[in-house]
Every structure is written in C-alpha cells, then in structure tokens.
Design a protein around this motif. Structure first.
Motif, mmCIF file in Angstrom:
data_model
loop_
_atom_site.group_PDB
_atom_site.id
_atom_site.type_symbol
_atom_site.label_atom_id
_atom_site.label_comp_id
_atom_site.label_asym_id
_atom_site.label_seq_id
_atom_site.Cartn_x
_atom_site.Cartn_y
_atom_site.Cartn_z
ATOM 1 N N ASN A 169 0.809 -1.227 0.000
ATOM 2 C CA ASN A 169 0.000 0.000 0.000
ATOM 3 C C ASN A 169 0.835 1.268 0.000
ATOM 4 O O ASN A 169 0.299 2.361 -0.098
ATOM 5 N N VAL A 228 3.045 3.819 -1.701
ATOM 6 C CA VAL A 228 3.556 4.403 -2.943
ATOM 7 C C VAL A 228 3.741 5.891 -2.642
ATOM 8 O O VAL A 228 2.801 6.533 -2.172
ATOM 9 N N PRO A 229 4.937 6.446 -2.846
ATOM 10 C CA PRO A 229 5.119 7.871 -2.538
ATOM 11 C C PRO A 229 4.468 8.762 -3.592
ATOM 12 O O PRO A 229 4.385 8.401 -4.767
ATOM 13 N N CYS A 230 4.025 9.939 -3.152
ATOM 14 C CA CYS A 230 3.391 10.877 -4.100
ATOM 15 C C CYS A 230 4.461 11.731 -4.781
ATOM 16 O O CYS A 230 5.661 11.513 -4.599
ATOM 17 N N GLU A 246 -1.029 14.218 8.163
ATOM 18 C CA GLU A 246 -0.931 13.375 6.961
ATOM 19 C C GLU A 246 -1.573 12.028 7.272
ATOM 20 O O GLU A 246 -1.115 11.292 8.153
ATOM 21 N N GLY A 297 -2.061 8.309 6.529
ATOM 22 C CA GLY A 297 -1.300 7.282 5.810
ATOM 23 C C GLY A 297 -0.007 7.899 5.327
ATOM 24 O O GLY A 297 0.203 8.118 4.142
ATOM 25 N N SER A 298 0.908 8.173 6.287
ATOM 26 C CA SER A 298 2.031 9.089 6.003
ATOM 27 C C SER A 298 3.227 8.437 5.312
ATOM 28 O O SER A 298 4.121 9.165 4.862
ATOM 29 N N GLU A 349 0.482 6.472 10.392
ATOM 30 C CA GLU A 349 0.823 5.397 9.448
ATOM 31 C C GLU A 349 0.658 4.052 10.149
ATOM 32 O O GLU A 349 1.068 3.887 11.292
ATOM 33 N N ILE A 350 0.103 3.096 9.408
ATOM 34 C CA ILE A 350 -0.206 1.790 9.986
ATOM 35 C C ILE A 350 1.026 0.869 10.038
ATOM 36 O O ILE A 350 1.098 -0.037 10.856
ATOM 37 N N GLY A 402 -0.484 3.570 13.797
ATOM 38 C CA GLY A 402 -1.875 3.199 14.042
ATOM 39 C C GLY A 402 -2.713 3.698 12.892
ATOM 40 O O GLY A 402 -2.184 4.006 11.825
ATOM 41 N N SER A 403 -4.012 3.790 13.145
ATOM 42 C CA SER A 403 -4.928 4.156 12.059
ATOM 43 C C SER A 403 -5.426 5.588 12.188
ATOM 44 O O SER A 403 -5.672 6.069 13.293
ATOM 45 N N PHE A 404 -5.590 6.224 11.023
ATOM 46 C CA PHE A 404 -6.168 7.576 11.003
ATOM 47 C C PHE A 404 -7.693 7.524 11.006
ATOM 48 O O PHE A 404 -8.353 8.565 11.074
ATOM 49 N N HIS A 456 -7.270 -0.577 0.041
ATOM 50 C CA HIS A 456 -5.915 -0.126 0.356
ATOM 51 C C HIS A 456 -5.820 0.703 1.637
ATOM 52 O O HIS A 456 -4.776 1.264 1.922
ATOM 53 N N VAL A 457 -6.913 0.792 2.363
ATOM 54 C CA VAL A 457 -6.876 1.451 3.674
ATOM 55 C C VAL A 457 -7.271 0.399 4.699
ATOM 56 O O VAL A 457 -8.285 -0.288 4.523
ATOM 57 N N ASP A 458 -6.452 0.276 5.741
ATOM 58 C CA ASP A 458 -6.760 -0.666 6.813
ATOM 59 C C ASP A 458 -7.831 -0.029 7.703
ATOM 60 O O ASP A 458 -7.622 1.051 8.248
ATOM 61 N N PHE A 504 -2.737 10.572 0.056
ATOM 62 C CA PHE A 504 -2.564 10.065 -1.306
ATOM 63 C C PHE A 504 -3.391 8.783 -1.391
ATOM 64 O O PHE A 504 -2.893 7.690 -1.123
#
Ligand SMILES: C[S@@+](CC[C@H](N)C(=O)[O-])C[C@H]1O[C@@H](n2cnc3c(N)ncnc32)[C@H](O)[C@@H]1O
Length: 204
Positions: A45, A47-49, A74, A76-77, A97-98, A122-124, A141-143, A166
């Motif tokens: 999951n 991928v840098p922007c 941010e 999912g940083s 970030e997870i 952890g989760s946002f 793609h998001v937990d 992103f």
C-alpha cells in the motif's frame, strides 16, 4: 453540506521550491529508494506521491491565505514527506501510518533533518464514525480494522486545519467521508490524484 472543492491552478508547477524543501525532497527520495531495496517485505500500500507538486500546492495554499490555523495531519504518512514539508513551513505537523517500519523511518528522518514533525503508528480512521462499514465497503488499500491513534497524539480530528492524503485511485471517497464526518468546519483536505494532480476541499 458536503465539502466544497477549491480549484488549484495547473501553473502551480512553476512555483519555486525553497532550498530546504529541495534538500528534504532529495534526501527523502534517496532514503525511500534505499529502504525499498533493503526491505524484503514489500509494503504493497506504500507508494510515494509527487513531493515537488505537493510542496508547490502547500506554497499555493499559503500564498492564497486559505489556512485557518497551523495544524497539519498526513493520513497514511508512509515516509512522512508531506508532514515534514509542512513542519519545514512552521506548521505543527503529524503523520499517521499503519506500518511500523515506515513510522520508524519517518521519525528518524524528521529528527535527522531537525524538524518537529512526529509520526504515530496506528490508524487515522476514527472508530466513532457511524457509517464506517458503509463507506469502507469497496476500499482495499486502507486498513479499517486497526485502532486509531488520536488519543496518543493528544489531538482529535477536528483539531487539525489541513490534511493531506494520497488515496489509491477510486478510494478518494473514503478519505473525503472521514474528513466530512470528523474534521472541523473550514479545515482543508488536500489529496494527490496521480495524473490529475492535486485536489483541494474545504469543509463547510
Ligand atoms: C499511497 S501511500 C502514501 C504515502 C504518503 N502519504 C505519500 O504520499 O508519500 C498510503 C499509505 O497509507 C498507509 N495506510 C493504509 N491504511 C492506513 C490506516 N488506516 N491508517 C494509517 N495509514 C494507513 C499505507 O501503509 C501507506 O503507507
């Protein structure tokens, strides 16, 4: 009322970068490449922007006085470059970030660069959003199962003035729904949309 889009002109690509932002982006790109080559486990999951475009979007937002405050988050940083670029502009900035290995990398780089950005594992996704099952139905793609980290950060979703994410293509609605449900009125959500560039929403 749903969040309102604010059009970002395509000529932001001509905005200059500060020397510190250019350095941050260069170092980050080198670190990300080295990390990807060294880590056996592929984090699918992550991928840098486009960090240059992101820095230009942040410049445009500041130049047009769109911010209502200086707190940045941010979602999912990953390596945390967005949160670091915001910190370099003097914002109080966090990344969520997870994947713990990415959180470690981001905190290390932020410290090395002398920035105040902090990264949390952890989760946002706040658990008190009632429609979460409905809005996460097609999201791969998001937990959405891990625990949220806002208590550890000491701030709630509605304490932030600008969010960046992103999303994977087709999953933008999930980030927008989280923003619409929990962010403060007048806060902003900036998302990177690949070939379609940067997209900005204000919660009304
Ligand atoms: C497409 S990457 C973007 C990374 C970074 N924001 C960037 O633009 O370079 C999305 C990131 O979100 C993370 N992620 C997925 N679900 C998450 C969740 N519920 N909470 C926090 N991070 C999450 C993934 O591990 C991945 O690193």
């Amino acid at each position: 009322m749903s969040p309102q889009p604010i059009r970002i002109p395509s000529d932001i690509k001509n905005l200059p970068h500060s020397a510190s932002a250019s350095h941050l982006i260069d170092v980050s790109n080198e670190r990300i490449e080295a990390f990807m080559l060294s880590d056996d486990r592929v984090i699918e999951n992550f991928v840098p922007c486009d960090f240059h475009l992101l820095d230009q979007a942040l410049s445009w937002i500041e130049q047009n006085h769109l911010l209502t405050g200086r707190r940045f988050c941010e979602f999912g940083s990953g390596f945390g470059v967005a949160a670091m670029l915001a910190a370099a502009r003097g914002m109080e900035s966090v990344g969520i970030e997870i994947e713990s290995s990415l959180v470690d990398q981001a905190n290390r780089l932020s410290e090395e660069l002398g920035l105040s950005s902090k990264f949390y594992c952890g989760s946002f996704v706040p658990h008190d959003i009632s429609e979460i099952i409905e809005i996460s139905r097609d999201v791969e793609h998001v937990d959405t199962s891990e625990s949220e980290v806002y208590q550890e950060i000491g701030l709630e979703l509605d304490d932030f003035d600008l969010f960046f994410a992103f999303p994977w293509p087709g999953e933008e609605h999930f980030f927008e729904s989280v923003f619409a449900a929990g962010a403060a009125v007048n806060s902003l959500l900036l998302t990177y949309r690949g070939r379609n560039g940067m997209h900005l929403l204000r919660k009304t």
